[in-house]
Design an enzyme around this catalytic site. Structure first.
Site, PDB file in Angstrom:
ATOM      1  N   HIS A  55       0.839  -1.208   0.000  1.00 30.00           N
ATOM      2  CA  HIS A  55       0.000   0.000   0.000  1.00 30.00           C
ATOM      3  C   HIS A  55       0.872   1.256   0.000  1.00 30.00           C
ATOM      4  O   HIS A  55       0.590   2.227  -0.721  1.00 30.00           O
ATOM      5  CB  HIS A  55      -0.932  -0.005   1.201  1.00 30.00           C
ATOM      6  CG  HIS A  55      -1.670   1.275   1.406  1.00 30.00           C
ATOM      7  ND1 HIS A  55      -2.601   1.758   0.503  1.00 30.00           N
ATOM      8  CD2 HIS A  55      -1.604   2.191   2.404  1.00 30.00           C
ATOM      9  CE1 HIS A  55      -3.069   2.916   0.943  1.00 30.00           C
ATOM     10  NE2 HIS A  55      -2.486   3.199   2.095  1.00 30.00           N
ATOM     11  N   ASP A 111       2.301   1.787  -3.446  1.00 34.11           N
ATOM     12  CA  ASP A 111       1.247   2.250  -4.357  1.00 34.11           C
ATOM     13  C   ASP A 111       0.913   3.713  -4.094  1.00 34.11           C
ATOM     14  O   ASP A 111       0.775   4.514  -5.029  1.00 34.11           O
ATOM     15  CB  ASP A 111      -0.002   1.374  -4.176  1.00 34.11           C
ATOM     16  CG  ASP A 111      -1.120   1.768  -5.119  1.00 34.11           C
ATOM     17  OD1 ASP A 111      -0.872   1.861  -6.332  1.00 34.11           O
ATOM     18  OD2 ASP A 111      -2.255   1.976  -4.630  1.00 34.11           O
TER      19      ASP A 111
END
Length: 115
Positions: free
Chosen positions: A82, A85
């Protein structure tokens, strides 16, 4: 350092990536508002602040990746995925906003509205 402390440190470092990238996003949003007001100097100042935060986040990410490349055992982490990203998305926003500043400045020069 025991296994639990190592995991806690990894999570803390990963959260620092997310926090710094998120702070950069706030400065980018402010820069976009500045562009709307045709205040390109303030937009660039906010982009500099965003860049500082992105550099911190990128360095933290690079440290984690280098550790694995050097043979450190690294468990898969949804949180780190995460973080990567988030960082990548915000870096794209940063690059696009830099271009938008240039485009709007050129447009304003053509129509005689330069500040």
């Amino acid at each position: 350092m025991n296994e639990e402390e190592t995991r806690d440190e990894a999570a803390k470092s990963t959260m620092e990536i997310i926090i710094n990238a998120g702070d950069a996003r706030v400065f980018i949003a402010e820069a976009l508002d500045n562009i709307g007001d045709a205040d390109y100097d303030l937009a660039r100042a906010n982009m500099e602040k965003a860049n500082d935060k992105l550099l911190i986040a990128h360095r933290l990410q690079t440290q984690k990746l280098q550790g694995e490349a050097e043979g450190d055992t690294v468990e898969y982490s949804v949180l780190f995925t995460h973080a990567q990203d988030t960082l990548m998305s915000i870096m794209s926003e940063y690059n696009l906003t830099q271009k938008i500043i240039t485009i709007f400045e050129k447009r304003d020069q053509k129509v005689g509205r330069s500040k």
